[in-house]
Design a protein around this motif. Structure first.
Motif, PDB file in Angstrom:
ATOM      1  N   LEU A   1       0.062 -12.067   0.118  1.00 16.01           N
ATOM      2  CA  LEU A   1       0.119 -13.133   1.110  1.00 16.01           C
ATOM      3  C   LEU A   1      -1.249 -13.742   1.393  1.00 16.01           C
ATOM      4  O   LEU A   1      -1.345 -14.933   1.685  1.00 16.01           O
ATOM      5  CB  LEU A   1       0.768 -12.619   2.395  1.00 16.01           C
ATOM      6  CG  LEU A   1       2.257 -12.292   2.258  1.00 16.01           C
ATOM      7  CD1 LEU A   1       2.797 -11.656   3.538  1.00 16.01           C
ATOM      8  CD2 LEU A   1       3.061 -13.525   1.901  1.00 16.01           C
TER       9      LEU A   1
ATOM     10  N   CYS B   1       3.802  -7.682   9.120  1.00 13.76           N
ATOM     11  CA  CYS B   1       4.356  -6.999   7.943  1.00 13.76           C
ATOM     12  C   CYS B   1       3.484  -5.803   7.551  1.00 13.76           C
ATOM     13  O   CYS B   1       3.996  -4.713   7.284  1.00 13.76           O
ATOM     14  CB  CYS B   1       4.451  -7.963   6.761  1.00 13.76           C
ATOM     15  SG  CYS B   1       5.705  -9.237   6.942  1.00 13.76           S
ATOM     16  N   ALA B   2       2.185  -6.008   7.520  1.00 15.18           N
ATOM     17  CA  ALA B   2       1.272  -4.927   7.143  1.00 15.18           C
ATOM     18  C   ALA B   2       1.305  -3.796   8.160  1.00 15.18           C
ATOM     19  O   ALA B   2       1.336  -2.618   7.787  1.00 15.18           O
ATOM     20  CB  ALA B   2      -0.150  -5.471   6.999  1.00 15.18           C
TER      21      ALA B   2
ATOM     22  N   LYS C   1       0.847 -17.795  10.099  1.00 11.78           N
ATOM     23  CA  LYS C   1       0.824 -17.033   8.851  1.00 11.78           C
ATOM     24  C   LYS C   1       0.085 -15.709   9.045  1.00 11.78           C
ATOM     25  O   LYS C   1       0.555 -14.662   8.585  1.00 11.78           O
ATOM     26  CB  LYS C   1       0.144 -17.838   7.748  1.00 11.78           C
ATOM     27  CG  LYS C   1       0.925 -19.033   7.281  1.00 11.78           C
ATOM     28  CD  LYS C   1       0.137 -19.790   6.225  1.00 11.78           C
ATOM     29  CE  LYS C   1       0.814 -21.060   5.811  1.00 11.78           C
ATOM     30  NZ  LYS C   1       0.025 -21.814   4.827  1.00 11.78           N
TER      31      LYS C   1
ATOM     32  N   TRP D   1      -0.582 -17.492   0.695  1.00 11.45           N
ATOM     33  CA  TRP D   1      -0.500 -18.267   1.937  1.00 11.45           C
ATOM     34  C   TRP D   1      -1.848 -18.742   2.434  1.00 11.45           C
ATOM     35  O   TRP D   1      -1.954 -19.822   2.995  1.00 11.45           O
ATOM     36  CB  TRP D   1       0.136 -17.445   3.030  1.00 11.45           C
ATOM     37  CG  TRP D   1       1.635 -17.419   2.996  1.00 11.45           C
ATOM     38  CD1 TRP D   1       2.448 -17.869   1.988  1.00 11.45           C
ATOM     39  CD2 TRP D   1       2.492 -16.916   4.002  1.00 11.45           C
ATOM     40  NE1 TRP D   1       3.750 -17.657   2.313  1.00 11.45           N
ATOM     41  CE2 TRP D   1       3.815 -17.075   3.554  1.00 11.45           C
ATOM     42  CE3 TRP D   1       2.272 -16.334   5.235  1.00 11.45           C
ATOM     43  CZ2 TRP D   1       4.913 -16.685   4.296  1.00 11.45           C
ATOM     44  CZ3 TRP D   1       3.365 -15.942   5.987  1.00 11.45           C
ATOM     45  CH2 TRP D   1       4.666 -16.118   5.513  1.00 11.45           C
TER      46      TRP D   1
ATOM     47  N   LEU E   1       0.585  -3.951   0.207  1.00 12.49           N
ATOM     48  CA  LEU E   1       1.728  -4.524  -0.490  1.00 12.49           C
ATOM     49  C   LEU E   1       2.008  -5.927   0.029  1.00 12.49           C
ATOM     50  O   LEU E   1       2.357  -6.824  -0.726  1.00 12.49           O
ATOM     51  CB  LEU E   1       2.953  -3.628  -0.291  1.00 12.49           C
ATOM     52  CG  LEU E   1       4.292  -4.163  -0.763  1.00 12.49           C
ATOM     53  CD1 LEU E   1       4.337  -4.171  -2.284  1.00 12.49           C
ATOM     54  CD2 LEU E   1       5.414  -3.323  -0.221  1.00 12.49           C
ATOM     55  N   PHE E   2       1.843  -6.121   1.324  1.00 12.34           N
ATOM     56  CA  PHE E   2       2.048  -7.434   1.926  1.00 12.34           C
ATOM     57  C   PHE E   2       0.754  -8.243   1.981  1.00 12.34           C
ATOM     58  O   PHE E   2       0.766  -9.447   1.756  1.00 12.34           O
ATOM     59  CB  PHE E   2       2.585  -7.289   3.358  1.00 12.34           C
ATOM     60  CG  PHE E   2       3.927  -6.650   3.419  1.00 12.34           C
ATOM     61  CD1 PHE E   2       5.060  -7.364   3.082  1.00 12.34           C
ATOM     62  CD2 PHE E   2       4.061  -5.328   3.784  1.00 12.34           C
ATOM     63  CE1 PHE E   2       6.310  -6.762   3.117  1.00 12.34           C
ATOM     64  CE2 PHE E   2       5.299  -4.723   3.838  1.00 12.34           C
ATOM     65  CZ  PHE E   2       6.431  -5.442   3.499  1.00 12.34           C
ATOM     66  N   LEU E   3      -0.332  -7.568   2.304  1.00  7.44           N
ATOM     67  CA  LEU E   3      -1.578  -8.285   2.545  1.00  7.44           C
ATOM     68  C   LEU E   3      -2.099  -9.028   1.323  1.00  7.44           C
ATOM     69  O   LEU E   3      -2.379 -10.222   1.398  1.00  7.44           O
ATOM     70  CB  LEU E   3      -2.650  -7.317   3.061  1.00  7.44           C
ATOM     71  CG  LEU E   3      -2.419  -6.738   4.447  1.00  7.44           C
ATOM     72  CD1 LEU E   3      -3.469  -5.680   4.764  1.00  7.44           C
ATOM     73  CD2 LEU E   3      -2.444  -7.828   5.492  1.00  7.44           C
TER      74      LEU E   3
ATOM     75  N   ILE F   1       1.711 -12.046   8.486  1.00  7.25           N
ATOM     76  CA  ILE F   1       1.092 -11.126   7.529  1.00  7.25           C
ATOM     77  C   ILE F   1       0.694  -9.830   8.215  1.00  7.25           C
ATOM     78  O   ILE F   1       0.976  -8.736   7.721  1.00  7.25           O
ATOM     79  CB  ILE F   1      -0.129 -11.794   6.850  1.00  7.25           C
ATOM     80  CG1 ILE F   1       0.323 -12.950   5.956  1.00  7.25           C
ATOM     81  CG2 ILE F   1      -0.932 -10.772   6.044  1.00  7.25           C
ATOM     82  CD1 ILE F   1      -0.824 -13.831   5.464  1.00  7.25           C
TER      83      ILE F   1
ATOM     84  N   GLY G   1       0.446  -1.357   3.608  1.00  2.99           N
ATOM     85  CA  GLY G   1       0.087  -2.652   4.157  1.00  2.99           C
ATOM     86  C   GLY G   1      -0.439  -3.610   3.093  1.00  2.99           C
ATOM     87  O   GLY G   1      -0.192  -4.811   3.142  1.00  2.99           O
TER      88      GLY G   1
ATOM     89  N   SER H   1      -7.996  -6.885   2.593  1.00  2.00           N
ATOM     90  CA  SER H   1      -6.895  -5.956   2.834  1.00  2.00           C
ATOM     91  C   SER H   1      -7.408  -4.603   3.312  1.00  2.00           C
ATOM     92  O   SER H   1      -6.872  -4.024   4.266  1.00  2.00           O
ATOM     93  CB  SER H   1      -6.075  -5.789   1.551  1.00  2.00           C
ATOM     94  OG  SER H   1      -5.106  -4.791   1.691  1.00  2.00           O
TER      95      SER H   1
ATOM     96  N   ALA I   1       4.631  -1.841   7.774  1.00  2.00           N
ATOM     97  CA  ALA I   1       4.606  -0.986   6.581  1.00  2.00           C
ATOM     98  C   ALA I   1       3.709   0.219   6.805  1.00  2.00           C
ATOM     99  O   ALA I   1       4.057   1.346   6.454  1.00  2.00           O
ATOM    100  CB  ALA I   1       4.127  -1.788   5.368  1.00  2.00           C
TER     101      ALA I   1
END
Length: 119
Positions: A32, A13-14, A6, A36, A27-29, A10, A25, A48, A17
């Protein structure tokens, strides 16, 4: 799914971005981290920021290597960014979680609208 997997997803993705868009970043952090990894909302926001700083440093190095950063244009924003980061960091503990959520949501909506209609 294992926590290590996970974290890798994460972070990927960050980082993607941040590298593609220069930001985003969080936005995902934040979502999640809470969904998660089970972090509290404020802990997710703070974590974040801690993750985005080194991601941004890596992106800057790559952009500099590629000659993509106009330093004369970007340097003056550093002072304002430092002041904003300092002030918001000091106020963070006083802001309620519902207000943080609403501000984050508004920022995402505003960014989405600008991306769709103003570019």
């Amino acid at each position: 799914m294992q926590e290590r997997t996970k974290c890798l997803i994460i972070g990927t993705c960050a980082g993607a971005a941040n590298g593609f868009f220069g930001a985003g970043g969080g936005l995902f952090l934040v979502p999640l981290f809470t969904a998660w990894l089970g972090l509290e909302q404020k802990q997710a926001f703070a974590t974040s920021v801690a993750v985005i700083f080194p991601l941004s440093a890596v992106s800057v190095l790559i952009y500099l290597r590629n000659g993509s950063i106009p330093l004369s244009f970007s340097a003056p924003y550093l002072l304002g960014g430092a002041i904003g980061g300092l002030c918001s960091g000091l106020l963070f503990s006083r802001v309620s979680v519902p207000l943080l959520r609403k501000a984050f949501a508004l920022l995402l909506v505003w960014g989405g609208i600008r991306a769709v209609f103003l570019w």
